[in-house]
Scaffold this active site. Structure first.
Site, PDB file in Angstrom:
ATOM      1  N   ARG A   1     -89.370  59.210 119.583  1.00  0.00           N
ATOM      2  CA  ARG A   1     -90.164  57.806 119.165  1.00  0.00           C
ATOM      3  C   ARG A   1     -89.993  56.942 120.653  1.00  0.00           C
ATOM      4  NH1 ARG A   1     -88.215  58.229 114.316  1.00  0.00           N
ATOM      5  NH2 ARG A   1     -89.725  59.005 112.756  1.00  0.00           N
TER       6      ARG A   1
ATOM      7  N   LYS B   1    -100.539  54.065 131.586  1.00  0.00           N
ATOM      8  CA  LYS B   1    -101.195  55.174 130.733  1.00  0.00           C
ATOM      9  C   LYS B   1    -100.658  56.405 130.935  1.00  0.00           C
ATOM     10  CE  LYS B   1    -106.037  53.059 130.469  1.00  0.00           C
ATOM     11  NZ  LYS B   1    -107.397  53.808 130.886  1.00  0.00           N
TER      12      LYS B   1
ATOM     13  N   GLU C   1    -108.997  56.517 145.772  1.00  0.00           N
ATOM     14  CA  GLU C   1    -108.535  55.576 145.188  1.00  0.00           C
ATOM     15  C   GLU C   1    -107.875  54.282 145.547  1.00  0.00           C
ATOM     16  OE1 GLU C   1    -108.810  55.622 141.616  1.00  0.00           O
ATOM     17  OE2 GLU C   1    -108.852  57.862 140.986  1.00  0.00           O
TER      18      GLU C   1
ATOM     19  N   LYS D   1    -103.530  47.696 141.539  1.00  0.00           N
ATOM     20  CA  LYS D   1    -103.237  48.158 140.398  1.00  0.00           C
ATOM     21  C   LYS D   1    -102.318  47.116 139.421  1.00  0.00           C
ATOM     22  CE  LYS D   1    -103.523  51.438 137.188  1.00  0.00           C
ATOM     23  NZ  LYS D   1    -103.588  53.001 137.052  1.00  0.00           N
TER      24      LYS D   1
ATOM     25  N   GLU E   1    -105.954  47.741 128.277  1.00  0.00           N
ATOM     26  CA  GLU E   1    -107.219  47.613 128.695  1.00  0.00           C
ATOM     27  C   GLU E   1    -108.071  47.148 127.460  1.00  0.00           C
ATOM     28  OE1 GLU E   1    -108.498  51.791 129.565  1.00  0.00           O
ATOM     29  OE2 GLU E   1    -110.343  51.346 130.341  1.00  0.00           O
TER      30      GLU E   1
ATOM     31  N   ARG F   1    -108.971  45.451 132.831  1.00  0.00           N
ATOM     32  CA  ARG F   1    -108.718  46.808 133.229  1.00  0.00           C
ATOM     33  C   ARG F   1    -109.759  47.688 133.564  1.00  0.00           C
ATOM     34  NH1 ARG F   1    -102.911  49.603 131.806  1.00  0.00           N
ATOM     35  NH2 ARG F   1    -103.070  51.477 132.930  1.00  0.00           N
TER      36      ARG F   1
ATOM     37  N   ASN G   1    -112.183  51.152 136.788  1.00  0.00           N
ATOM     38  CA  ASN G   1    -113.111  52.464 136.506  1.00  0.00           C
ATOM     39  C   ASN G   1    -114.154  52.380 137.405  1.00  0.00           C
ATOM     40  OD1 ASN G   1    -111.720  53.469 134.437  1.00  0.00           O
ATOM     41  ND2 ASN G   1    -112.783  52.322 132.888  1.00  0.00           N
TER      42      ASN G   1
ATOM     43  N   HIS H   1    -116.093  55.617 138.217  1.00  0.00           N
ATOM     44  CA  HIS H   1    -115.587  56.488 137.191  1.00  0.00           C
ATOM     45  C   HIS H   1    -116.563  57.110 136.479  1.00  0.00           C
ATOM     46  CE1 HIS H   1    -111.845  55.888 139.283  1.00  0.00           C
ATOM     47  NE2 HIS H   1    -111.076  56.662 138.408  1.00  0.00           N
TER      48      HIS H   1
ATOM     49  N   HIS I   1    -116.551  61.105 136.614  1.00  0.00           N
ATOM     50  CA  HIS I   1    -116.292  61.668 135.545  1.00  0.00           C
ATOM     51  C   HIS I   1    -117.461  62.719 135.055  1.00  0.00           C
ATOM     52  CE1 HIS I   1    -113.068  58.942 133.895  1.00  0.00           C
ATOM     53  NE2 HIS I   1    -112.438  59.716 134.702  1.00  0.00           N
TER      54      HIS I   1
ATOM     55  N   HIS J   1    -110.861  64.837 141.644  1.00  0.00           N
ATOM     56  CA  HIS J   1    -111.377  63.659 140.850  1.00  0.00           C
ATOM     57  C   HIS J   1    -111.552  62.607 141.991  1.00  0.00           C
ATOM     58  CE1 HIS J   1    -110.871  60.132 138.357  1.00  0.00           C
ATOM     59  NE2 HIS J   1    -109.947  59.946 139.068  1.00  0.00           N
TER      60      HIS J   1
HETATM   61  N1  LIG Z   1    -102.592  57.664 134.273  1.00  0.00           N
HETATM   62  C1  LIG Z   1    -103.304  57.125 135.103  1.00  0.00           C
HETATM   63  O1  LIG Z   1    -103.572  55.883 134.810  1.00  0.00           O
HETATM   64  C2  LIG Z   1    -104.126  57.974 135.683  1.00  0.00           C
HETATM   65  C3  LIG Z   1    -104.738  57.389 136.935  1.00  0.00           C
HETATM   66  C4  LIG Z   1    -105.602  58.468 137.586  1.00  0.00           C
HETATM   67  C5  LIG Z   1    -105.434  59.753 137.309  1.00  0.00           C
HETATM   68  N2  LIG Z   1    -104.715  60.292 136.433  1.00  0.00           N
HETATM   69  C6  LIG Z   1    -104.521  61.662 136.262  1.00  0.00           C
HETATM   70  O2  LIG Z   1    -103.969  62.244 137.335  1.00  0.00           O
HETATM   71  C7  LIG Z   1    -104.199  63.522 137.509  1.00  0.00           C
HETATM   72  C8  LIG Z   1    -104.805  63.853 138.908  1.00  0.00           C
HETATM   73  O3  LIG Z   1    -103.443  63.558 139.714  1.00  0.00           O
HETATM   74  P1  LIG Z   1    -103.193  64.311 141.049  1.00  0.00           P
HETATM   75  O4  LIG Z   1    -104.511  64.242 141.681  1.00  0.00           O
HETATM   76  O5  LIG Z   1    -102.029  63.623 141.529  1.00  0.00           O
HETATM   77  O6  LIG Z   1    -103.059  65.997 140.664  1.00  0.00           O
HETATM   78  P2  LIG Z   1    -101.855  66.687 140.731  1.00  0.00           P
HETATM   79  O7  LIG Z   1    -100.672  66.378 139.779  1.00  0.00           O
HETATM   80  O8  LIG Z   1    -102.245  68.137 139.954  1.00  0.00           O
HETATM   81  O9  LIG Z   1    -101.577  67.183 141.955  1.00  0.00           O
HETATM   82  C9  LIG Z   1    -102.340  67.817 142.967  1.00  0.00           C
HETATM   83  C10 LIG Z   1    -102.083  68.842 143.574  1.00  0.00           C
HETATM   84  O10 LIG Z   1    -101.139  68.718 144.662  1.00  0.00           O
HETATM   85  C11 LIG Z   1     -99.869  69.476 144.360  1.00  0.00           C
HETATM   86  N3  LIG Z   1     -98.937  68.580 144.885  1.00  0.00           N
HETATM   87  C12 LIG Z   1     -98.508  67.503 144.296  1.00  0.00           C
HETATM   88  N4  LIG Z   1     -97.478  66.771 145.123  1.00  0.00           N
HETATM   89  C13 LIG Z   1     -97.409  67.533 146.241  1.00  0.00           C
HETATM   90  C14 LIG Z   1     -96.701  67.729 147.226  1.00  0.00           C
HETATM   91  N5  LIG Z   1     -95.841  66.500 147.695  1.00  0.00           N
HETATM   92  N6  LIG Z   1     -96.756  68.664 148.241  1.00  0.00           N
HETATM   93  C15 LIG Z   1     -97.472  69.743 148.004  1.00  0.00           C
HETATM   94  N7  LIG Z   1     -98.364  69.810 146.933  1.00  0.00           N
HETATM   95  C16 LIG Z   1     -98.155  68.927 146.208  1.00  0.00           C
HETATM   96  C17 LIG Z   1    -100.045  69.500 142.900  1.00  0.00           C
HETATM   97  O11 LIG Z   1     -99.206  70.734 142.616  1.00  0.00           O
HETATM   98  C18 LIG Z   1    -101.317  69.884 142.423  1.00  0.00           C
HETATM   99  O12 LIG Z   1    -101.590  71.089 142.904  1.00  0.00           O
HETATM  100  C19 LIG Z   1    -105.507  63.852 136.319  1.00  0.00           C
HETATM  101  O13 LIG Z   1    -104.843  64.560 135.615  1.00  0.00           O
HETATM  102  C20 LIG Z   1    -105.740  62.483 136.072  1.00  0.00           C
HETATM  103  O14 LIG Z   1    -106.306  62.352 134.721  1.00  0.00           O
HETATM  104  C21 LIG Z   1    -103.822  59.555 135.530  1.00  0.00           C
HETATM  105 ZN   LIG Z   2    -109.388  57.726 139.027  1.00  0.00          ZN
END
Ligand SMILES: NC(=O)c1ccc[n+]([C@@H]2O[C@H](COP(=O)([O-])OP(=O)(O)OC[C@H]3O[C@@H](n4cnc5c(N)ncnc54)[C@H](O)[C@@H]3O)[C@@H](O)[C@H]2O)c1
Ligand SMILES: [Zn+2]
Ligand SMILES: NC(=O)c1ccc[n+]([C@@H]2O[C@H](COP(=O)([O-])OP(=O)(O)OC[C@H]3O[C@@H](n4cnc5c(N)ncnc54)[C@H](O)[C@@H]3O)[C@@H](O)[C@H]2O)c1
Ligand SMILES: [Zn+2]
Lengths: 370, 370
Positions: free
Chosen positions: A126, A147, A189, A231, A241, A245, A249, A252, A256, A269
């Site tokens: 929890r 989030k 972003e 942020k 949100e 917040r 978006n 987005h 999306h 993305h």
């Molecule tokens: N929680 C939130 O507020 C929020 C906001 C925006 C996006 N997201 C989420 O984030 C995700 C996308 O994040 P992302 O773009 O970081 O994706 P990711 O974590 O998949 O990383 C992208 C790619 O880069 C590789 N990678 C990561 N760090 C590396 C490094 N230092 N060297 C070499 N390779 C590396 C990973 O293995 C992956 O293949 C989505 O699932 C999205 O929904 C969440």
């Molecule tokens: Zn985003």
């Protein structure tokens, strides 16, 4: 910790610091201890296969030397790891290694690892402590704000929680191994944070686009600092949100829809929302904002190497349907984040869907800047 | 709502009411609306197959008549439904039927349904509203306090959240269909609430044991009211189980071990903790409490038809090992909730495990009261 930057996410008793700097992984032990991460209970680092290969040993050995008991868990790289199946597997590893209520979960990776490990931290017993160690540029966004979530076969990010980390530790060195396409997608972003909040920072991005994509450390450090600041400011004002917040978006709604229609993978993305932000800027001008909003938005995104034209083979009807599914539609009108100037947006709750359709069509014709 | 009882769980902005009374399901629509459950978004009732057969139509039709849009989801009866697989299935149903951030999840059933549906409510879209409609006596305990969870193959209740309901609606009529063994098992937690907090109520249980097991409505209503009151008082003082809330575990250290060793099923939870409470009372006397603590504890539990003797075929070593696994052990000493008098307990952090072993052995010889 020479030359590192620091900022605070103000959230009452959940307030936490973000550290950004070159080589900060080496300070992890000290910073973790300062923030009350326990040495008596094992902690678990969650990372993905790509990141593990490059950065896991360093973090694990720094923490071990500092007296922490370190358990590691590696998930496959990619969005598919944000699943309940991985959650169950990770909690199994935690149990087998004796993690308890005083333990912490550490996310070493991009947004995928951060969202998944964060939901493990939110739900294991929890709720246990959580640390974000982002290794992508996009993760300057996902690691701040609390989030966390996994996906359901029917919808992304639909099973989750709000669970703030104890600290965010951003080592710029880890970004040097990031593939170029991921670098640019992450900058999308960063630019977004300027567009919704800070015109001067947008100008700065425009001026420093080359150094940014080249990952010049001080430039990159400043950009991530500014992005995280925006942020953090927004999240501080609206943690759950309820209203403000939503401005995060920007780009987005269209973005999306493009990700869904293109099939996850064709467009990253950050790329999808780059096109979405150009769309929002065109919409803004149609709704009376100065022409400059469109021009600057498009120019900055182009300069950091992001797409601004919607791939022609994506069907407009499909895109419109995907947006409707996204629930922002209500009887012919949609909720849209619309710029009013560079650095300022409003939440417009009555954009007609036919106008959006027009914009989508135009985005397919968008001239690409050389 | 003639003759119903009402009490409040004081938790700042998460404060909520508990309504207890005969036929209260008929008032569900009005009470839901009063507590801000939305009629614009669909709500989802989660229940199990046994309860669905007897009480689902009534609740669903009352709510529908009152203008709510009702989605129903039925899980198999039994502890196995507290799984991530059921969570994923339920969230699929919610998505298919268009539930959104304003929707509520309603748990109609015992502790299994309450814990599972509660975790759906906690995690769907990062948290939506939640209503508890308990239909077992045990659920007077589980429906109050906001602990929700599912099980992991390696540990019970290990994946969850704290998520308080908007209201608890206890219709005594639904309890009339409860199997007798479940009635008695549920009364075990009622007696527990007396033993930790309220000597007069223990005396009252002693005097009214027969009417209680016969489900005499006013007697039952009072008992559930008192039980919920104690739970509410403890939870109000310590929502997240930092200290005080631990006293609710009276009888549970031994009880959980018995459940695990017997294999879930042989002993119901309430039966196991009945034996555990007798054990705690024997321990109390060994540690200096008046002999009466043991005598009264055993007499009251016997009168409501609960077991007080530990089944001889359960291996003492296995029981001791199961307790160690439960993490309450530390280097030869254990944390135990120990009565100091009837209606009062203390948290004793240094009970020797060899003394516990003695008590377990003695519990196998315990004379059963006629
Ligand atoms: N929680 C939130 O507020 C929020 C906001 C925006 C996006 N997201 C989420 O984030 C995700 C996308 O994040 P992302 O773009 O970081 O994706 P990711 O974590 O998949 O990383 C992208 C790619 O880069 C590789 N990678 C990561 N760090 C590396 C490094 N230092 N060297 C070499 N390779 C590396 C990973 O293995 C992956 O293949 C989505 O699932 C999205 O929904 C969440
Ligand atoms: Zn985003
Ligand atoms: N969240 C908490 O604070 C908390 C506290 C104590 C126990 N629990 C959990 O509660 C669960 C046990 O709860 P429970 O004893 O209510 O079990 P349960 O929900 O499995 O109900 C017991 C049995 O009675 C049946 N049943 C329920 N209501 C009925 C009715 N009105 N008529 C006929 N049959 C009915 C059920 O189908 C089931 O077969 C465990 O999973 C335990 O972990 C949680
Ligand atoms: Zn119990």
């Amino acid at each position: 910790m020479s030359g590192h930057r620091e900022l605070t996410v103000e959230l009452g008793e959940r307030t936490y610091p973000i550290y950004i700097g070159e080589g900060l992984l080496d300070e992890a032990g000290k910073l973790f201890a300062q923030r009350g991460i326990s040495k008596k209970s094992p902690l678990m680092i969650v990372t993905d296969a790509n990141v593990a290969r490059r950065h896991l040993d360093r973090l694990a050995s720094v923490l071990t030397e500092e007296g922490f008991t370190v358990v590691t868990a590696i998930v496959p790289a990619g969005e598919n790891s944000k699943s309940l199946a991985e959650l169950e597997r990770l909690i199994g590893i935690a149990l087998e290694h004796g993690l308890d209520r005083k333990s912490a979960i550490v996310a070493l990776g991009g947004g995928v690892v951060g969202d998944l490990a964060g939901f493990v931290a939110a739900s294991f017993m929890r709720g246990v402590k959580f640390v974000q160690v982002p290794t992508t540029i996009l993760a300057h966004d996902s690691s701040v704000g609390g989030k966390v979530a996994v996906n359901h076969p029917l919808a992304k990010n639909i099973i989750g929680a709000f669970h703030q980390p104890e600290l965010v530790l951003y080592d710029l060195k880890t970004l040097q191994t990031l593939p170029e396409r991921e670098v640019k997608a992450g900058l999308s972003e960063v630019v977004k944070h300027g567009l919704i909040w800070d015109a001067d920072f947008v100008q700065w991005c425009d001026d420093n686009a080359e150094k940014l994509t080249a990952l010049e450390p001080d430039t990159l450090g400043y950009a991530l600092y500014k992005g995280c600041s925006v942020k953090a400011a927004v999240v501080s004002k609206d943690e759950r949100e309820n209203d403000l917040r939503a401005i995060l978006n920007l780009g987005h709604t269209i973005g999306h829809a493009l990700e869904a229609v293109a099939g996850y993978g064709e467009l990253l993305h950050g790329e999808a929302i780059s096109i979405g932000m150009v769309g929002a800027a065109k919409l803004a001008v149609r709704l009376g904002a100065p022409e400059e909003v469109y021009q600057v938005t498009k120019r900055v995104l182009s300069r950091v190497g992001l797409p601004v034209r919607l791939p022609e083979h994506l069907n407009t009807d499909d895109i419109m349907r995907a947006m409707m599914h996204d629930k922002k539609f209500q009887e012919g009108t949609m909720v849209f984040i619309v710029p009013t100037a560079i650095g300022a947006v409003e939440i417009n709750k009555s954009v007609s869907s036919s106008l959006i359709r027009e914009i989508v069509e135009q985005l397919k014709q968008e001239a690409v800047i050389g």
